[in-house]
Scaffold this motif. Structure first.
Motif, PDB file in Angstrom:
ATOM      1  N   LEU A   1       0.834  -1.193   0.000  1.00  0.00           N
ATOM      2  CA  LEU A   1       0.000   0.000   0.000  1.00  0.00           C
ATOM      3  C   LEU A   1       0.872   1.248   0.000  1.00  0.00           C
ATOM      4  O   LEU A   1       0.564   2.227  -0.677  1.00  0.00           O
ATOM      5  CB  LEU A   1      -0.946  -0.012   1.213  1.00  0.00           C
TER       6      LEU A   1
ATOM      7  N   ILE B   1      -8.869   1.311  -1.666  1.00  0.00           N
ATOM      8  CA  ILE B   1      -8.643  -0.123  -1.500  1.00  0.00           C
ATOM      9  C   ILE B   1     -10.000  -0.779  -1.668  1.00  0.00           C
ATOM     10  O   ILE B   1     -10.950  -0.455  -0.949  1.00  0.00           O
ATOM     11  CB  ILE B   1      -8.071  -0.475  -0.109  1.00  0.00           C
TER      12      ILE B   1
ATOM     13  N   LEU C   1      -6.613  -0.117  -5.619  1.00  0.00           N
ATOM     14  CA  LEU C   1      -5.870  -1.328  -5.328  1.00  0.00           C
ATOM     15  C   LEU C   1      -6.888  -2.397  -4.957  1.00  0.00           C
ATOM     16  O   LEU C   1      -7.539  -2.298  -3.913  1.00  0.00           O
ATOM     17  CB  LEU C   1      -4.877  -1.106  -4.182  1.00  0.00           C
TER      18      LEU C   1
ATOM     19  N   VAL D   1      -8.015  -5.824  -3.609  1.00  0.00           N
ATOM     20  CA  VAL D   1      -7.551  -6.876  -2.706  1.00  0.00           C
ATOM     21  C   VAL D   1      -8.594  -7.987  -2.752  1.00  0.00           C
ATOM     22  O   VAL D   1      -9.710  -7.828  -2.271  1.00  0.00           O
ATOM     23  CB  VAL D   1      -7.370  -6.358  -1.262  1.00  0.00           C
TER      24      VAL D   1
ATOM     25  N   TYR E   1      -7.716  -4.668   8.591  1.00  0.00           N
ATOM     26  CA  TYR E   1      -8.754  -3.696   8.252  1.00  0.00           C
ATOM     27  C   TYR E   1     -10.107  -4.030   8.866  1.00  0.00           C
ATOM     28  O   TYR E   1     -11.101  -3.376   8.559  1.00  0.00           O
ATOM     29  CB  TYR E   1      -8.857  -3.533   6.731  1.00  0.00           C
TER      30      TYR E   1
ATOM     31  N   THR F   1     -14.735  -1.006   0.939  1.00  0.00           N
ATOM     32  CA  THR F   1     -13.731  -0.092   0.404  1.00  0.00           C
ATOM     33  C   THR F   1     -13.205   0.831   1.492  1.00  0.00           C
ATOM     34  O   THR F   1     -13.910   1.165   2.447  1.00  0.00           O
ATOM     35  CB  THR F   1     -14.303   0.779  -0.736  1.00  0.00           C
TER      36      THR F   1
END
Length: 183
Positions: free
Chosen positions: A58, A68, A100, A102, A145, A153
């Motif tokens: 990141l 993200i 990005l 994931v 997270y 997100t």
């Protein structure tokens, strides 16, 4: 966690007025869990392999606004969201905006997770960077997270700080536009 400051004030009042309350410990645990992911906090860094097995972090995106996007090829709501992300990326990628992806592909029900993941990227025309351990929900980033469902997100500003979570559609575009124009 958007009301974290208020919860911290409540905690201080509980400590003063109800010193022996069981609620104090519960609230302290909740605050401790959510504080690192609160808006304004530095986004936790991580490094995962991309589709070519090269490590991507990141922190590689510092200086850009980053979304993200936690998703998976098997997640219908994620796949329905992808065309909207494609439009946002096309509109703002020339303005220091990156996505990005994931992936949480790699669940026990998937026979060919890597193939499914790569095919979804191609089919949905997702031209930004994608990373995954291909371990499904067991990915290290899940705990980092604190996510329990996808799509999920996290929007990060150019300094690497969390600005918003789970914005969609027009709300997301408005925030991206503010960040790329003001940063």
């Amino acid at each position: 966690d958007e009301d974290l400051e208020d919860f911290e004030k409540v905690l201080e009042n509980l400590k003063i007025n109800f010193e022996g309350s069981n609620h104090i410990k519960l609230l302290e645990e909740q605050i401790k869990q959510f504080k690192p992911l609160a808006n304004g906090q530095q986004a936790p860094d991580f490094t995962l392999p991309d589709i070519n097995k090269n490590n991507v972090s990141l922190s590689d995106y510092r200086g850009k606004v980053v979304l993200i996007d936690f998703w998976a090829s098997w997640c219908r709501p994620c796949r329905l969201q992808n065309p909207k992300l494609v439009k946002l990326y096309e509109k703002y990628s020339d303005s220091d905006f990156e996505i990005l992806g994931v992936s949480l592909d790699g669940t026990g029900r998937q026979k060919y997770p890597e193939k499914d993941w790569k095919e979804a990227i191609e089919k949905d025309n997702l031209t930004w960077d994608h990373v995954s351990e291909l371990t499904g929900w067991k990915t290290a980033v899940r705990e980092l997270y604190n996510l329990n469902s996808i799509p999920y997100t996290v929007l990060i500003d150019k300094e690497g700080k969390i600005v918003a979570k789970n914005l969609r559609d027009l709300d997301l575009e408005i925030k991206i536009k503010q960040l790329v124009n003001n940063g």
